[in-house]
Design an enzyme around this catalytic site. Sequence first.
Site, PDB file in Angstrom:
ATOM      1  N   SER A  78       0.833  -1.208   0.000  1.00  0.00           N
ATOM      2  CA  SER A  78       0.000   0.000   0.000  1.00  0.00           C
ATOM      3  C   SER A  78       0.867   1.257   0.000  1.00  0.00           C
ATOM      4  CB  SER A  78      -0.943  -0.008   1.208  1.00  0.00           C
ATOM      5  OG  SER A  78      -0.205  -0.100   2.416  1.00  0.00           O
ATOM      6  N   HIS A 132     -18.638   1.327   0.021  1.00  0.00           N
ATOM      7  CA  HIS A 132     -19.539   0.200   0.265  1.00  0.00           C
ATOM      8  C   HIS A 132     -20.079   0.370   1.678  1.00  0.00           C
ATOM      9  CE1 HIS A 132     -21.436  -3.640   0.103  1.00  0.00           C
ATOM     10  NE2 HIS A 132     -20.549  -4.298   0.819  1.00  0.00           N
ATOM     11  N   ASP A 217     -25.850  -5.007  -3.681  1.00  0.00           N
ATOM     12  CA  ASP A 217     -24.462  -5.366  -3.982  1.00  0.00           C
ATOM     13  C   ASP A 217     -24.145  -6.778  -3.503  1.00  0.00           C
ATOM     14  OD1 ASP A 217     -21.675  -4.198  -4.816  1.00  0.00           O
ATOM     15  OD2 ASP A 217     -21.316  -5.171  -2.893  1.00  0.00           O
TER      16      ASP A 217
END
Length: 493
Positions: A78, A132, A217
Amino acid sequence: MSNYFNTLNLREKLDQLGRCRFMDRSEFSDGCNFLKGKKIVIVGCGAQGLNQGLNMRDSGLDISYALRKAAIEEKRPSFQRATENGFKVGTYEELIPTADLVINLTPDKQHSKVVSDVMPLMKQGAAFGYSHGFNIVEVGEQIREDITVVMSAPKCPGTEVREEYKRGFGVPTLIAVHPANDPKGEGMAIAKAWASATGGDRAGVLESSFVAEVKSDLMGEQTILCGMLQAGSIVCYDKLIADGKDPAYAGKLIQYGWETITEALKQGGITLMMDRLSNAAKLRAFELSEQIKEKLGFLYLKHMDDIISGEFSRVMMEDWANGDKDLLAWREATGKTAFENAPKADGIKISEQEYFDNGVLMVAMVKAGVEMAFDAMVASGIYEESAYYESLHELPLIANTIARKRLYEMNVVISDTAEYGNYLFSNVATPILAKEIIPALQKGDLGEPTPAVDIDNVTLRDVNDEIRNHPVELIGLELRGYMTDMKRISSQG
Protein backbone atom coordinates in the site's frame (compact mmCIF):
# COMPACT_ATOMS: atom_id res chain seq x y z
CA MET A 1 -23.30 -2.55 17.72
CA SER A 2 -26.28 -4.14 15.99
CA ASN A 3 -27.38 -4.50 12.36
CA TYR A 4 -28.63 -1.01 11.38
CA PHE A 5 -31.19 -2.31 8.89
CA ASN A 6 -32.78 -4.52 11.52
CA THR A 7 -33.31 -1.52 13.83
CA LEU A 8 -35.61 0.09 11.26
CA ASN A 9 -39.35 -0.41 11.19
CA LEU A 10 -41.01 -1.88 8.09
CA ARG A 11 -41.83 1.50 6.57
CA GLU A 12 -38.26 2.70 7.04
CA LYS A 13 -36.86 -0.52 5.58
CA LEU A 14 -39.02 -0.23 2.47
CA ASP A 15 -38.13 3.44 2.12
CA GLN A 16 -34.39 2.75 2.31
CA LEU A 17 -34.53 -0.27 -0.02
CA GLY A 18 -36.49 1.76 -2.55
CA ARG A 19 -34.16 4.75 -2.68
CA CYS A 20 -33.14 4.94 -6.32
CA ARG A 21 -33.17 7.94 -8.62
CA PHE A 22 -31.23 8.30 -11.83
CA MET A 23 -29.73 11.76 -11.56
CA ASP A 24 -29.84 14.22 -14.44
CA ARG A 25 -26.52 15.27 -15.90
CA SER A 26 -27.40 18.89 -15.19
CA GLU A 27 -27.17 18.11 -11.47
CA PHE A 28 -23.42 17.72 -11.94
CA SER A 29 -22.82 21.00 -13.74
CA ASP A 30 -20.59 22.13 -10.87
CA GLY A 31 -18.39 19.05 -11.22
CA CYS A 32 -16.24 18.44 -8.18
CA ASN A 33 -15.85 22.12 -7.24
CA PHE A 34 -17.44 21.58 -3.83
CA LEU A 35 -14.37 19.59 -2.78
CA LYS A 36 -11.71 21.76 -4.40
CA GLY A 37 -9.44 23.38 -1.86
CA LYS A 38 -10.40 20.82 0.79
CA LYS A 39 -8.01 18.24 2.23
CA ILE A 40 -9.06 14.72 1.29
CA VAL A 41 -7.37 11.78 2.99
CA ILE A 42 -7.88 8.23 1.73
CA VAL A 43 -7.37 5.37 4.17
CA GLY A 44 -6.23 2.29 2.27
CA CYS A 45 -4.40 2.03 -1.05
CA GLY A 46 -5.71 -1.11 -2.69
CA ALA A 47 -7.43 -1.26 -6.09
CA GLN A 48 -10.27 1.13 -5.23
CA GLY A 49 -8.14 3.33 -2.99
CA LEU A 50 -5.38 3.93 -5.50
CA ASN A 51 -7.50 4.29 -8.61
CA GLN A 52 -10.13 6.54 -7.09
CA GLY A 53 -7.31 8.67 -5.70
CA LEU A 54 -5.62 8.95 -9.09
CA ASN A 55 -8.88 10.07 -10.70
CA MET A 56 -9.64 12.57 -7.95
CA ARG A 57 -6.15 14.07 -8.16
CA ASP A 58 -6.44 14.37 -11.94
CA SER A 59 -9.75 16.17 -11.35
CA GLY A 60 -7.93 18.80 -9.33
CA LEU A 61 -8.49 17.60 -5.77
CA ASP A 62 -5.98 17.51 -2.90
CA ILE A 63 -5.41 13.81 -2.18
CA SER A 64 -3.14 12.12 0.36
CA TYR A 65 -3.04 8.65 1.92
CA ALA A 66 -3.15 7.77 5.61
CA LEU A 67 -1.58 4.39 6.35
CA ARG A 68 -0.74 2.54 9.51
CA LYS A 69 2.71 3.33 10.90
CA ALA A 70 3.85 -0.26 10.35
CA ALA A 71 2.79 -0.16 6.69
CA ILE A 72 4.96 2.91 6.18
CA GLU A 73 7.97 1.66 8.13
CA GLU A 74 7.91 -1.75 6.45
CA LYS A 75 7.19 -0.23 3.03
CA ARG A 76 4.25 -2.55 2.44
CA PRO A 77 2.52 -2.70 -0.97
CA SER A 78 0.00 0.00 0.00
CA PHE A 79 2.86 2.38 0.85
CA GLN A 80 4.69 1.52 -2.37
CA ARG A 81 1.60 2.05 -4.53
CA ALA A 82 0.92 5.47 -3.03
CA THR A 83 4.49 6.75 -3.10
CA GLU A 84 5.30 5.39 -6.56
CA ASN A 85 2.36 7.42 -7.86
CA GLY A 86 3.61 10.58 -6.21
CA PHE A 87 1.07 10.89 -3.40
CA LYS A 88 1.77 12.33 0.02
CA VAL A 89 1.69 9.53 2.59
CA GLY A 90 1.51 9.83 6.36
CA THR A 91 0.28 8.14 9.50
CA TYR A 92 -3.25 8.56 10.80
CA GLU A 93 -1.97 10.97 13.43
CA GLU A 94 -0.20 13.11 10.83
CA LEU A 95 -2.97 13.44 8.25
CA ILE A 96 -6.41 12.78 9.75
CA PRO A 97 -6.67 15.83 12.09
CA THR A 98 -6.56 18.35 9.22
CA ALA A 99 -8.71 16.36 6.77
CA ASP A 100 -12.02 17.79 5.58
CA LEU A 101 -13.01 14.43 4.08
CA VAL A 102 -11.67 11.04 5.15
CA ILE A 103 -12.48 8.22 2.72
CA ASN A 104 -12.29 4.67 4.06
CA LEU A 105 -11.36 2.34 1.20
CA THR A 106 -10.01 -0.57 3.24
CA PRO A 107 -11.55 -4.10 3.12
CA ASP A 108 -14.90 -4.52 4.92
CA LYS A 109 -13.45 -6.57 7.76
CA GLN A 110 -11.07 -3.71 8.64
CA HIS A 111 -13.71 -0.98 8.73
CA SER A 112 -14.60 -1.13 12.43
CA LYS A 113 -10.93 -0.94 13.40
CA VAL A 114 -10.35 1.95 11.01
CA VAL A 115 -13.35 3.84 12.37
CA SER A 116 -12.26 3.37 15.97
CA ASP A 117 -8.75 4.58 15.10
CA VAL A 118 -9.58 7.61 12.95
CA MET A 119 -12.74 8.93 14.59
CA PRO A 120 -10.97 10.42 17.65
CA LEU A 121 -8.53 12.16 15.30
CA MET A 122 -11.10 13.75 12.98
CA LYS A 123 -11.81 17.43 13.39
CA GLN A 124 -15.24 18.75 14.30
CA GLY A 125 -17.63 18.83 11.36
CA ALA A 126 -15.51 16.79 8.95
CA ALA A 127 -16.92 14.17 6.56
CA PHE A 128 -16.35 10.42 6.34
CA GLY A 129 -16.79 8.44 3.13
CA TYR A 130 -17.34 4.82 2.11
CA SER A 131 -17.55 3.06 -1.25
CA HIS A 132 -19.54 0.20 0.27
CA GLY A 133 -22.01 0.55 3.11
CA PHE A 134 -21.48 -2.81 4.82
CA ASN A 135 -19.95 -1.26 7.94
CA ILE A 136 -22.89 1.10 8.41
CA VAL A 137 -25.74 -1.24 7.47
CA GLU A 138 -24.63 -4.71 8.53
CA VAL A 139 -22.18 -3.96 11.35
CA GLY A 140 -24.23 -1.01 12.58
CA GLU A 141 -21.26 1.31 13.05
CA GLN A 142 -22.09 4.45 15.04
CA ILE A 143 -20.35 7.54 13.67
CA ARG A 144 -19.88 10.74 15.68
CA GLU A 145 -22.94 12.99 15.33
CA ASP A 146 -20.99 16.00 14.05
CA ILE A 147 -19.53 14.02 11.14
CA THR A 148 -21.22 13.80 7.74
CA VAL A 149 -21.27 10.24 6.35
CA VAL A 150 -21.50 9.75 2.58
CA MET A 151 -20.99 7.04 0.00
CA SER A 152 -19.80 6.98 -3.60
CA ALA A 153 -19.79 3.43 -4.95
CA PRO A 154 -18.45 2.83 -8.48
CA LYS A 155 -20.09 -0.23 -9.97
CA CYS A 156 -16.93 -2.02 -11.10
CA PRO A 157 -13.45 -3.04 -9.91
CA GLY A 158 -10.99 -0.25 -9.15
CA THR A 159 -8.83 -0.87 -12.21
CA GLU A 160 -11.80 -0.20 -14.49
CA VAL A 161 -12.58 3.01 -12.57
CA ARG A 162 -9.18 4.29 -13.66
CA GLU A 163 -9.20 2.99 -17.23
CA GLU A 164 -12.61 4.48 -18.00
CA TYR A 165 -11.56 7.83 -16.52
CA LYS A 166 -8.35 7.91 -18.58
CA ARG A 167 -10.34 7.56 -21.78
CA GLY A 168 -12.56 10.47 -20.80
CA PHE A 169 -15.50 8.40 -19.60
CA GLY A 170 -16.41 6.83 -16.26
CA VAL A 171 -18.35 4.02 -14.62
CA PRO A 172 -21.91 4.08 -13.25
CA THR A 173 -21.87 5.07 -9.59
CA LEU A 174 -24.28 4.93 -6.65
CA ILE A 175 -24.17 7.80 -4.15
CA ALA A 176 -25.88 8.15 -0.80
CA VAL A 177 -25.94 10.07 2.47
CA HIS A 178 -26.41 8.25 5.77
CA PRO A 179 -29.65 9.72 7.20
CA ALA A 180 -28.27 9.59 10.75
CA ASN A 181 -25.20 11.65 9.82
CA ASP A 182 -25.89 14.78 7.80
CA PRO A 183 -25.67 17.53 10.43
CA LYS A 184 -24.95 20.41 8.04
CA GLY A 185 -27.01 19.21 5.10
CA GLU A 186 -23.89 19.00 2.94
CA GLY A 187 -23.84 15.26 2.42
CA MET A 188 -25.32 15.19 -1.06
CA ALA A 189 -23.02 17.98 -2.28
CA ILE A 190 -20.00 16.04 -1.01
CA ALA A 191 -21.17 12.76 -2.56
CA LYS A 192 -21.91 14.40 -5.93
CA ALA A 193 -18.52 16.09 -6.05
CA TRP A 194 -16.76 12.84 -5.13
CA ALA A 195 -18.62 10.90 -7.83
CA SER A 196 -17.83 13.60 -10.38
CA ALA A 197 -14.14 13.57 -9.44
CA THR A 198 -13.88 9.84 -10.17
CA GLY A 199 -15.75 10.22 -13.49
CA GLY A 200 -19.01 8.66 -12.41
CA ASP A 201 -21.19 11.52 -13.63
CA ARG A 202 -20.10 10.83 -17.21
CA ALA A 203 -21.61 7.34 -17.13
CA GLY A 204 -24.63 7.90 -14.88
CA VAL A 205 -25.19 8.32 -11.16
CA LEU A 206 -27.95 6.80 -9.05
CA GLU A 207 -29.00 8.59 -5.88
CA SER A 208 -29.47 5.63 -3.58
CA SER A 209 -29.19 4.74 0.11
CA PHE A 210 -26.63 2.85 2.15
CA VAL A 211 -29.21 0.10 2.64
CA ALA A 212 -30.14 -0.29 -1.04
CA GLU A 213 -26.48 -0.32 -2.09
CA VAL A 214 -25.47 -2.96 0.43
CA LYS A 215 -28.39 -5.34 -0.03
CA SER A 216 -28.26 -5.23 -3.84
CA ASP A 217 -24.46 -5.37 -3.98
CA LEU A 218 -24.29 -8.44 -1.76
CA MET A 219 -26.98 -10.20 -3.77
CA GLY A 220 -25.39 -9.55 -7.14
CA GLU A 221 -21.87 -10.58 -6.19
CA GLN A 222 -22.93 -13.74 -4.37
CA THR A 223 -25.14 -15.08 -7.15
CA ILE A 224 -24.81 -14.13 -10.80
CA LEU A 225 -21.65 -12.01 -10.71
CA CYS A 226 -19.33 -14.46 -8.96
CA GLY A 227 -21.15 -17.51 -7.62
CA MET A 228 -22.79 -18.50 -10.90
CA LEU A 229 -19.62 -17.90 -12.91
CA GLN A 230 -17.61 -20.04 -10.50
CA ALA A 231 -20.13 -22.89 -10.41
CA GLY A 232 -20.61 -22.71 -14.17
CA SER A 233 -16.88 -22.75 -14.86
CA ILE A 234 -16.34 -25.85 -12.75
CA VAL A 235 -19.21 -27.95 -14.10
CA CYS A 236 -18.78 -26.90 -17.73
CA TYR A 237 -15.08 -27.73 -17.75
CA ASP A 238 -15.68 -31.09 -16.07
CA LYS A 239 -18.38 -31.90 -18.64
CA LEU A 240 -16.12 -31.05 -21.57
CA ILE A 241 -13.38 -33.31 -20.19
CA ALA A 242 -15.88 -36.12 -19.60
CA ASP A 243 -16.90 -35.76 -23.26
CA GLY A 244 -13.29 -36.24 -24.34
CA LYS A 245 -12.49 -32.66 -25.31
CA ASP A 246 -8.88 -31.48 -25.31
CA PRO A 247 -8.23 -30.03 -21.81
CA ALA A 248 -6.45 -26.99 -23.24
CA TYR A 249 -9.37 -26.24 -25.58
CA ALA A 250 -11.90 -26.81 -22.80
CA GLY A 251 -10.01 -24.48 -20.48
CA LYS A 252 -9.85 -21.73 -23.08
CA LEU A 253 -13.52 -22.08 -24.06
CA ILE A 254 -14.57 -21.54 -20.45
CA GLN A 255 -11.91 -19.03 -19.42
CA TYR A 256 -12.57 -16.64 -22.30
CA GLY A 257 -16.11 -17.74 -23.08
CA TRP A 258 -17.75 -15.88 -20.19
CA GLU A 259 -16.03 -12.66 -21.23
CA THR A 260 -16.97 -12.96 -24.91
CA ILE A 261 -20.57 -13.92 -24.19
CA THR A 262 -21.14 -11.17 -21.62
CA GLU A 263 -19.61 -8.50 -23.88
CA ALA A 264 -22.85 -8.80 -25.83
CA LEU A 265 -24.74 -8.13 -22.59
CA LYS A 266 -22.89 -4.86 -22.14
CA GLN A 267 -23.88 -3.62 -25.58
CA GLY A 268 -27.38 -4.99 -25.95
CA GLY A 269 -28.52 -6.94 -22.92
CA ILE A 270 -29.77 -10.51 -22.89
CA THR A 271 -31.53 -9.85 -26.20
CA LEU A 272 -28.28 -9.25 -28.08
CA MET A 273 -26.54 -12.13 -26.32
CA MET A 274 -29.29 -14.52 -27.42
CA ASP A 275 -29.34 -13.03 -30.93
CA ARG A 276 -25.71 -14.13 -31.38
CA LEU A 277 -26.99 -17.72 -31.46
CA SER A 278 -28.59 -19.56 -34.36
CA ASN A 279 -32.35 -19.95 -34.07
CA ALA A 280 -31.98 -23.58 -33.03
CA ALA A 281 -29.35 -22.69 -30.41
CA LYS A 282 -31.43 -19.78 -29.14
CA LEU A 283 -34.44 -22.01 -28.54
CA ARG A 284 -32.24 -24.56 -26.79
CA ALA A 285 -30.55 -21.90 -24.64
CA PHE A 286 -33.96 -20.59 -23.64
CA GLU A 287 -35.08 -24.11 -22.69
CA LEU A 288 -31.92 -24.72 -20.67
CA SER A 289 -32.26 -21.39 -18.88
CA GLU A 290 -35.75 -22.34 -17.75
CA GLN A 291 -34.44 -25.66 -16.43
CA ILE A 292 -31.67 -23.86 -14.53
CA LYS A 293 -34.20 -21.48 -13.00
CA GLU A 294 -36.28 -24.44 -11.85
CA LYS A 295 -33.29 -26.05 -10.12
CA LEU A 296 -31.57 -22.96 -8.68
CA GLY A 297 -34.44 -20.54 -8.11
CA PHE A 298 -34.73 -21.47 -4.45
CA LEU A 299 -31.02 -20.77 -3.89
CA TYR A 300 -31.26 -17.25 -5.30
CA LEU A 301 -34.20 -16.53 -3.01
CA LYS A 302 -32.41 -18.01 0.00
CA HIS A 303 -29.41 -15.76 -0.56
CA MET A 304 -31.67 -12.74 -0.94
CA ASP A 305 -33.56 -13.63 2.24
CA ASP A 306 -30.35 -14.16 4.22
CA ILE A 307 -28.99 -10.84 2.99
CA ILE A 308 -32.16 -8.95 3.92
CA SER A 309 -32.39 -10.56 7.37
CA GLY A 310 -28.69 -10.07 8.16
CA GLU A 311 -28.08 -13.82 8.49
CA PHE A 312 -25.42 -13.77 5.79
CA SER A 313 -23.49 -10.99 7.52
CA ARG A 314 -23.78 -12.71 10.90
CA VAL A 315 -22.31 -15.95 9.56
CA MET A 316 -19.53 -14.21 7.66
CA MET A 317 -18.52 -12.05 10.63
CA GLU A 318 -18.30 -15.22 12.72
CA ASP A 319 -15.76 -16.47 10.18
CA TRP A 320 -13.88 -13.18 10.46
CA ALA A 321 -13.63 -13.76 14.20
CA ASN A 322 -12.43 -17.30 13.50
CA GLY A 323 -9.50 -16.13 11.40
CA ASP A 324 -11.28 -16.62 8.05
CA LYS A 325 -11.13 -20.39 8.53
CA ASP A 326 -13.93 -21.17 6.08
CA LEU A 327 -12.92 -18.52 3.56
CA LEU A 328 -9.34 -19.75 3.37
CA ALA A 329 -10.39 -23.40 3.12
CA TRP A 330 -12.81 -22.64 0.28
CA ARG A 331 -10.18 -20.53 -1.48
CA GLU A 332 -7.72 -23.44 -1.30
CA ALA A 333 -10.32 -25.88 -2.61
CA THR A 334 -11.08 -23.60 -5.56
CA GLY A 335 -7.39 -23.58 -6.46
CA LYS A 336 -7.45 -27.37 -6.72
CA THR A 337 -10.37 -27.63 -9.16
CA ALA A 338 -9.70 -29.13 -12.57
CA PHE A 339 -10.63 -25.90 -14.35
CA GLU A 340 -8.10 -23.87 -12.38
CA ASN A 341 -5.39 -26.34 -13.34
CA ALA A 342 -6.28 -26.77 -17.00
CA PRO A 343 -3.28 -26.50 -19.34
CA LYS A 344 -2.65 -23.29 -21.23
CA ALA A 345 -4.11 -23.11 -24.70
CA ASP A 346 -1.10 -21.72 -26.54
CA GLY A 347 -1.73 -21.89 -30.27
CA ILE A 348 -5.43 -22.78 -29.99
CA LYS A 349 -7.62 -20.30 -31.86
CA ILE A 350 -11.28 -19.83 -31.00
CA SER A 351 -13.26 -17.27 -32.98
CA GLU A 352 -15.69 -14.94 -31.27
CA GLN A 353 -18.68 -16.70 -32.81
CA GLU A 354 -17.36 -20.12 -31.78
CA TYR A 355 -17.61 -19.10 -28.12
CA PHE A 356 -21.34 -18.60 -28.64
CA ASP A 357 -21.88 -21.61 -30.91
CA ASN A 358 -20.04 -24.01 -28.58
CA GLY A 359 -21.18 -22.39 -25.36
CA VAL A 360 -24.97 -22.60 -25.48
CA LEU A 361 -25.13 -23.90 -21.91
CA MET A 362 -22.99 -20.98 -20.75
CA VAL A 363 -25.32 -18.53 -22.47
CA ALA A 364 -28.25 -20.22 -20.73
CA MET A 365 -26.51 -19.92 -17.36
CA VAL A 366 -25.93 -16.20 -17.90
CA LYS A 367 -29.53 -15.58 -18.95
CA ALA A 368 -31.00 -17.55 -16.07
CA GLY A 369 -28.61 -16.10 -13.52
CA VAL A 370 -29.16 -12.46 -14.47
CA GLU A 371 -32.93 -12.82 -14.52
CA MET A 372 -33.11 -14.71 -11.21
CA ALA A 373 -30.86 -12.22 -9.42
CA PHE A 374 -32.75 -9.23 -10.85
CA ASP A 375 -36.16 -10.71 -10.02
CA ALA A 376 -35.16 -11.62 -6.46
CA MET A 377 -33.90 -8.10 -5.78
CA VAL A 378 -36.96 -6.39 -7.22
CA ALA A 379 -39.29 -8.72 -5.31
CA SER A 380 -37.49 -7.67 -2.11
CA GLY A 381 -38.13 -3.96 -2.61
CA ILE A 382 -34.95 -2.97 -4.47
CA TYR A 383 -35.65 -0.73 -7.45
CA GLU A 384 -35.05 -2.00 -10.97
CA GLU A 385 -32.24 0.46 -11.68
CA SER A 386 -30.19 -0.79 -8.73
CA ALA A 387 -30.99 -4.41 -9.55
CA TYR A 388 -29.82 -3.91 -13.14
CA TYR A 389 -26.45 -2.50 -12.15
CA GLU A 390 -25.88 -5.24 -9.57
CA SER A 391 -26.76 -8.08 -11.94
CA LEU A 392 -26.38 -7.52 -15.65
CA HIS A 393 -24.16 -4.43 -15.89
CA GLU A 394 -21.26 -5.66 -13.76
CA LEU A 395 -21.15 -9.16 -15.25
CA PRO A 396 -18.78 -8.39 -18.17
CA LEU A 397 -16.36 -6.75 -15.74
CA ILE A 398 -16.23 -9.82 -13.51
CA ALA A 399 -16.02 -12.16 -16.52
CA ASN A 400 -12.98 -10.18 -17.65
CA THR A 401 -11.15 -11.11 -14.44
CA ILE A 402 -11.70 -14.82 -15.18
CA ALA A 403 -10.29 -14.27 -18.66
CA ARG A 404 -7.10 -12.91 -17.12
CA LYS A 405 -6.30 -15.63 -14.58
CA ARG A 406 -9.40 -17.79 -14.18
CA LEU A 407 -11.20 -18.03 -10.83
CA TYR A 408 -8.09 -17.08 -8.88
CA GLU A 409 -8.04 -13.63 -10.44
CA MET A 410 -11.77 -13.12 -9.91
CA ASN A 411 -11.49 -13.94 -6.23
CA VAL A 412 -8.42 -11.73 -5.81
CA VAL A 413 -10.05 -8.71 -7.44
CA ILE A 414 -13.39 -8.89 -5.64
CA SER A 415 -13.65 -8.11 -1.93
CA ASP A 416 -13.34 -10.74 0.79
CA THR A 417 -17.04 -10.17 1.44
CA ALA A 418 -17.88 -10.97 -2.18
CA GLU A 419 -15.54 -13.95 -2.18
CA TYR A 420 -17.14 -15.41 0.95
CA GLY A 421 -20.63 -15.03 -0.52
CA ASN A 422 -19.45 -16.51 -3.79
CA TYR A 423 -18.32 -19.68 -2.05
CA LEU A 424 -21.55 -19.97 -0.06
CA PHE A 425 -23.49 -19.92 -3.33
CA SER A 426 -21.17 -21.92 -5.58
CA ASN A 427 -20.64 -24.65 -2.98
CA VAL A 428 -24.37 -25.40 -3.20
CA ALA A 429 -24.98 -24.56 -6.86
CA THR A 430 -22.11 -26.62 -8.27
CA PRO A 431 -23.37 -30.06 -7.16
CA ILE A 432 -26.94 -29.16 -8.14
CA LEU A 433 -25.88 -28.23 -11.66
CA ALA A 434 -23.66 -31.32 -11.89
CA LYS A 435 -26.49 -33.61 -10.81
CA GLU A 436 -29.61 -31.99 -12.24
CA ILE A 437 -28.52 -30.16 -15.42
CA ILE A 438 -25.33 -31.70 -16.81
CA PRO A 439 -26.57 -35.34 -17.18
CA ALA A 440 -29.54 -34.21 -19.30
CA LEU A 441 -27.51 -32.18 -21.81
CA GLN A 442 -27.94 -32.88 -25.50
CA LYS A 443 -25.53 -32.86 -28.43
CA GLY A 444 -24.65 -29.25 -29.20
CA ASP A 445 -25.28 -27.82 -25.74
CA LEU A 446 -21.59 -27.49 -24.89
CA GLY A 447 -18.37 -27.94 -26.83
CA GLU A 448 -19.90 -28.16 -30.31
CA PRO A 449 -22.58 -26.32 -32.29
CA THR A 450 -26.29 -27.02 -31.92
CA PRO A 451 -27.53 -29.20 -34.81
CA ALA A 452 -29.84 -27.50 -37.29
CA VAL A 453 -33.53 -28.31 -36.81
CA ASP A 454 -36.80 -27.14 -38.29
CA ILE A 455 -37.93 -23.94 -36.56
CA ASP A 456 -41.54 -23.20 -35.73
CA ASN A 457 -42.14 -19.50 -36.39
CA VAL A 458 -44.69 -19.08 -33.62
CA THR A 459 -42.41 -20.69 -31.04
CA LEU A 460 -39.48 -18.52 -32.10
CA ARG A 461 -41.67 -15.41 -32.03
CA ASP A 462 -42.92 -16.18 -28.53
CA VAL A 463 -39.43 -16.90 -27.19
CA ASN A 464 -38.09 -13.67 -28.69
CA ASP A 465 -40.95 -11.72 -27.13
CA GLU A 466 -40.32 -13.28 -23.73
CA ILE A 467 -36.61 -12.51 -23.88
CA ARG A 468 -37.09 -8.89 -24.93
CA ASN A 469 -39.88 -8.10 -22.51
CA HIS A 470 -38.27 -9.28 -19.30
CA PRO A 471 -38.06 -6.27 -16.93
CA VAL A 472 -34.24 -6.42 -16.86
CA GLU A 473 -34.26 -5.85 -20.63
CA LEU A 474 -36.69 -2.94 -20.46
CA ILE A 475 -34.80 -1.03 -17.76
CA GLY A 476 -31.48 -1.99 -19.34
CA LEU A 477 -32.45 -0.40 -22.65
CA GLU A 478 -33.13 2.85 -20.81
CA LEU A 479 -29.99 2.82 -18.68
CA ARG A 480 -27.65 1.87 -21.51
CA GLY A 481 -28.84 5.01 -23.24
CA TYR A 482 -26.84 6.94 -20.67
CA MET A 483 -23.72 4.93 -21.43
CA THR A 484 -23.29 5.48 -25.14
CA ASP A 485 -19.49 5.45 -24.99
CA MET A 486 -19.02 1.99 -23.50
CA LYS A 487 -15.90 0.30 -24.85
CA ARG A 488 -15.08 -3.35 -25.33
CA ILE A 489 -13.24 -4.80 -22.34
CA SER A 490 -12.08 -8.08 -23.87
CA SER A 491 -8.66 -9.21 -22.68
CA GLN A 492 -8.30 -11.32 -25.82
CA GLY A 493 -8.54 -8.65 -28.45
